[in-house]
Design an enzyme around this catalytic site. Structure first.
Site, PDB file in Angstrom:
ATOM      1  N   ASP A  68       1.480  11.279   1.195  1.00 17.43           N
ATOM      2  CA  ASP A  68       0.060  11.495   0.919  1.00 17.43           C
ATOM      3  C   ASP A  68      -0.850  10.299   1.189  1.00 17.43           C
ATOM      4  OD1 ASP A  68       1.475  13.623  -0.165  1.00 17.43           O
ATOM      5  OD2 ASP A  68       0.024  13.938  -1.764  1.00 17.43           O
ATOM      6  N   LYS A  69      -0.530   9.141   0.630  1.00 17.21           N
ATOM      7  CA  LYS A  69      -1.443   7.995   0.743  1.00 17.21           C
ATOM      8  C   LYS A  69      -1.052   7.059   1.864  1.00 17.21           C
ATOM      9  CE  LYS A  69      -3.190   9.966  -2.722  1.00 17.21           C
ATOM     10  NZ  LYS A  69      -2.111  10.949  -2.837  1.00 17.21           N
ATOM     11  N   GLU A 109      -3.811  12.845  -9.650  1.00 20.55           N
ATOM     12  CA  GLU A 109      -3.798  14.256  -9.246  1.00 20.55           C
ATOM     13  C   GLU A 109      -3.464  15.137 -10.447  1.00 20.55           C
ATOM     14  OE1 GLU A 109      -2.487  14.111  -4.554  1.00 20.55           O
ATOM     15  OE2 GLU A 109      -1.046  14.800  -6.038  1.00 20.55           O
ATOM     16  N   SER A 132      -3.673  17.785  -6.062  1.00 18.96           N
ATOM     17  CA  SER A 132      -2.705  17.809  -4.979  1.00 18.96           C
ATOM     18  C   SER A 132      -3.160  18.815  -3.934  1.00 18.96           C
ATOM     19  CB  SER A 132      -1.339  18.233  -5.526  1.00 18.96           C
ATOM     20  OG  SER A 132      -0.504  18.693  -4.496  1.00 18.96           O
TER      21      SER A 132
END
Length: 551
Positions: free
Chosen positions: A120-121, A442, A468
């Site tokens: 994700d990051k 999230e 999310s």
């Protein structure tokens, strides 16, 4: 070459000696120095297969005439970090990773980079670093996980674990079945199977032109992914030779292309944060207004899990990102042709691409004329908030409910687990923004529990935190300004009426200005939750969500 600063001339004798200590031959010292920034980790399912991809990239770099150097950067698995204090570190890790890459690449004067990412990051962090450094760079996203399956039931990480908890607690499945689902949901290396944040950002990296075709959708365990890694290594050397830099590729037009593709595919709401942060790093004028403008014009032509049963493996078979690009280039004048790391026009790359029209609809026959994502404004969010429209049932586009207010995710989860949330409620989770969290956690756990308990269309959730990419239901995040900055979300009280209207793009607290002014007189933001370490520094320096929560 930039690396001449560390390897040319008599004064660099010690530098060459140290380079030879690493195993670099005298002949290869003359070659372009290409760094491989790898986020390999045994802790992250999306990254456990990267040792093999590192070797493939290495082979490609050396085949292309370069000298490779692998160095590591951190990686956080949002799924494992979810639902506890670990999630506070997820978004801040994005800026930390970008700093790490910038530091190593500049300290060693690398000529180019292959950025090996997945989750994700990490992918947006690598795009931020590439934009900051502006040296020839290419991104390899390691690819999605295989689909899970149990007793002929197709599973994903979300449906087979997070949402299964709600089904178990609601008595729909027993503990034996819960354990079966737990064991079968994540069967291989790779990013989680749906169009959640990791896969959204991988797709948008391909749309931007910063990775090779098919990189986003080819499975982590496939030979296709290995070939892409090898070819990316070769192409990195060519980019150095051609002096093709990230800011030749990441432009206002291509960032707007990424927004258009995101809206058309119904990607993760987190992409808003990341695109804004990339624009800031690149010095490009792209803001929340671009999202708002385009969200009224772009139709949704793709529906993937969690908005449908089609996972990334199905998207790959249907033509993947190439098919989306072909459709948008043909039918959306706002979508611009460009040249990325392939050094070819996108239109040339995709002109013969296969498009499965059952999965990637013609633009004239969209799933809906509504975009996948939308910006909501109103007295709760004068500076904007985000909702994943594609994950909301159309019957819920207008929702009015009573506020149930919680000052942390943990308090909201306790209420959900104790069946204190009922039909018609709007869960308000505040003090979870970039600064107030700190870290903007999230909220997948509470949103999944809502769905699992059958309240996905009957109750709503709003927060100054984020969601999310796997979140579905009436869930509004990124509320700005956040509570700790005096945002109206900090003034909401239990029983207040909240109106969410997706058609009007509005989020309103039905309380008079006079009453809010009175409440504000008595409002005092809480003391910082964390007063030392990285998160304390992050809270003091982070910008708000409408600016990408960038440091």
């Amino acid at each position: 070459m930039r690396s001449d600063n560390v390897k040319k001339g008599i004064a660099r004798t010690p530098h060459r000696s140290l380079l030879m200590a690493t195993g670099v031959s005298k002949k290869n010292i003359e070659r372009p120095f290409i760094g491989i920034a790898s986020s390999f980790s045994d802790l992250v399912p999306g990254h456990i297969g990267m040792r093999d991809l590192e070797r493939q990239i290495e082979k490609g770099i050396h085949t292309g005439g370069g000298q490779s150097f692998i160095f590591g950067v951190p990686a956080v698995c949002d799924g494992i970090a979810m639902g506890h204090d670990g999630m506070r570190y997820s978004l801040p890790s994005r800026d930390l990773i970008a700093d790490c890459i910038e530091t190593v690449a500049n300290a060693h004067q690398l000529d180019g980079l292959v950025l090996l990412s997945n989750c994700d990051k990490i992918t947006p962090a690598m795009l931020i670093a590439a934009a900051r450094l502006n040296i020839p760079s290419i991104i390899v996203t390691a690819g999605p996980m295989l689909d899970g399956e149990s007793k002929c039931e197709k599973l994903t990480m979300i449906s087979g674990s997070f949402e299964a908890i709600g089904k178990y607690r609601d008595g729909k499945i027993d503990e034996k079945r819960l354990i079966e689902l737990e064991e079968a949901s994540c069967p291989s290396a790779g990013s989680c199977q749906g169009l959640y944040t990791a896969n959204t950002m991988a797709c948008l990296t391909e749309v931007l032109g910063m990775s090779l075709p098919w990189c986003a959708t080819s499975a982590a365990v496939s030979s296709h992914k290995r070939r892409i890694a090898f070819e990316s290594g070769m192409q990195a050397v060519e980019l150095v030779k051609q002096n093709k830099k990230p800011l030749d590729i990441i432009t206002r037009d291509t960032l707007r292309n990424a927004i258009i593709a995101d809206l058309a595919m119904g990607g993760s709401t987190n992409s808003f944060l990341h695109i804004l942060a990339i624009a800031t790093a690149a010095g490009i004028n792209v803001s929340l207004e671009d999202f708002e403008e385009l969200s009224h014009q772009i139709h949704q032509i793709v529906k993937l899990e969690p908005s449908s049963a089609i996972t990334m493996s199905g998207f790959y078979q249907a033509g993947g990102v190439n098919a989306v690009l072909k459709t948008l280039l043909r039918d959306v004048p706002l979508f611009k042709d460009s040249v990325g790391v392939t050094l070819q026009k996108t239109s040339e790359i995709v002109k013969e691409s296969y498009v499965d029209k059952k999965v990637i609809h013609p633009y004239s026959e969209p799933f809906t004329t509504k975009p996948g994502l939308g910006i909501l404004r109103g007295n709760i969010a004068p500076n904007g908030s985000v909702i994943k429209i594609s994950a909301v049932d159309e019957s819920c586009y207008e929702f009015v409910g009573r506020a149930k207010v919680f000052d942390s995710e943990e308090e909201a989860m306790q209420a959900l687990e104790n069946d204190l949330i009922k039909e018609g409620d709007v869960i308000v989770i505040r003090y979870e923004g970039p600064k107030g969290g700190p870290g903007m956690r999230e909220m997948l756990a509470p949103t999944s529990l809502l769905v699992g308990k059958g309240l996905g269309t009957k109750a709503a959730l709003i927060t100054d935190g984020r969601f999310s990419g796997g979140t579905r239901g009436i869930c509004v995040g990124h509320i700005c300004p956040e509570a700790v900055d005096g945002g109206v979300i900090g003034l909401i009280e239990d029983g207040d009426i909240i109106e969410i209207d997706i058609n009007k793009r509005s989020l309103e607290l039905k309380v008079s200005n006079e009453v809010l002014a009175e409440r504000r007189k008595n409002f005092t933001p809480p003391a910082p939750k964390i007063t030392s370490g990285y998160l304390s520094k992050y809270a003091r320096t982070v910008q708000d969500a409408s600016h990408g929560a960038i440091v």
